[in-house]
Motif scaffolding. Structure first.
Motif, mmCIF file in Angstrom:
data_model
loop_
_atom_site.group_PDB
_atom_site.id
_atom_site.type_symbol
_atom_site.label_atom_id
_atom_site.label_comp_id
_atom_site.label_asym_id
_atom_site.label_seq_id
_atom_site.Cartn_x
_atom_site.Cartn_y
_atom_site.Cartn_z
ATOM 1 N N GLY A 27 99.744 22.060 66.780
ATOM 2 C CA GLY A 27 98.513 21.340 66.462
ATOM 3 C C GLY A 27 97.721 20.922 67.684
ATOM 4 O O GLY A 27 96.678 20.287 67.559
ATOM 5 N N THR A 28 98.185 21.282 68.887
ATOM 6 C CA THR A 28 97.503 20.915 70.132
ATOM 7 C C THR A 28 96.428 21.946 70.466
ATOM 8 O O THR A 28 96.741 23.118 70.670
ATOM 9 N N LYS A 29 95.167 21.500 70.507
ATOM 10 C CA LYS A 29 94.079 22.391 70.910
ATOM 11 C C LYS A 29 94.303 22.837 72.347
ATOM 12 O O LYS A 29 94.853 22.089 73.152
ATOM 13 N N PHE A 30 93.846 24.058 72.668
ATOM 14 C CA PHE A 30 94.041 24.583 74.018
ATOM 15 C C PHE A 30 93.424 23.648 75.056
ATOM 16 O O PHE A 30 93.985 23.447 76.124
ATOM 17 N N GLU A 31 92.287 23.063 74.720
ATOM 18 C CA GLU A 31 91.601 22.155 75.644
ATOM 19 C C GLU A 31 92.470 20.946 75.978
ATOM 20 O O GLU A 31 92.305 20.332 77.035
ATOM 21 N N ASP A 32 93.398 20.592 75.071
ATOM 22 C CA ASP A 32 94.248 19.419 75.251
ATOM 23 C C ASP A 32 95.611 19.748 75.862
ATOM 24 O O ASP A 32 96.415 18.848 76.105
ATOM 25 N N VAL A 33 95.860 21.044 76.098
ATOM 26 C CA VAL A 33 97.102 21.449 76.757
ATOM 27 C C VAL A 33 97.032 20.962 78.208
ATOM 28 O O VAL A 33 95.984 21.073 78.853
ATOM 29 N N PRO A 34 98.124 20.406 78.748
ATOM 30 C CA PRO A 34 98.091 19.902 80.132
ATOM 31 C C PRO A 34 97.635 20.959 81.135
ATOM 32 O O PRO A 34 97.935 22.148 80.980
ATOM 33 N N ALA A 35 96.920 20.535 82.152
ATOM 34 C CA ALA A 35 96.360 21.447 83.157
ATOM 35 C C ALA A 35 97.451 22.197 83.917
ATOM 36 O O ALA A 35 97.216 23.308 84.394
#
Length: 53
Positions: A27-35
């Protein structure tokens, strides 16, 4: 939510699945994946991914 594909190996990050083995919950959007997350297949940085489609 958009899927993203690794430009190096072709692995597809699907937000519905996440990457729980590497600390990214389903459910984690790619934008919210850690850098600092990297491709679980080839180790490419997040910057090597592009939106699928």
């Amino acid at each position: 939510m958009d899927k993203y594909v690794c430009n190096i190996c072709g692995y597809v990050y699907d937000p519905a699945d996440g990457d729980p083995d590497n600390g990214v919950n389903p459910g984690t959007k790619f934008e919210d994946v850690p850098a600092d997350w990297v491709c679980p297949v080839c180790g490419a940085p997040k910057s090597e991914f592009s939106k699928e489609g």
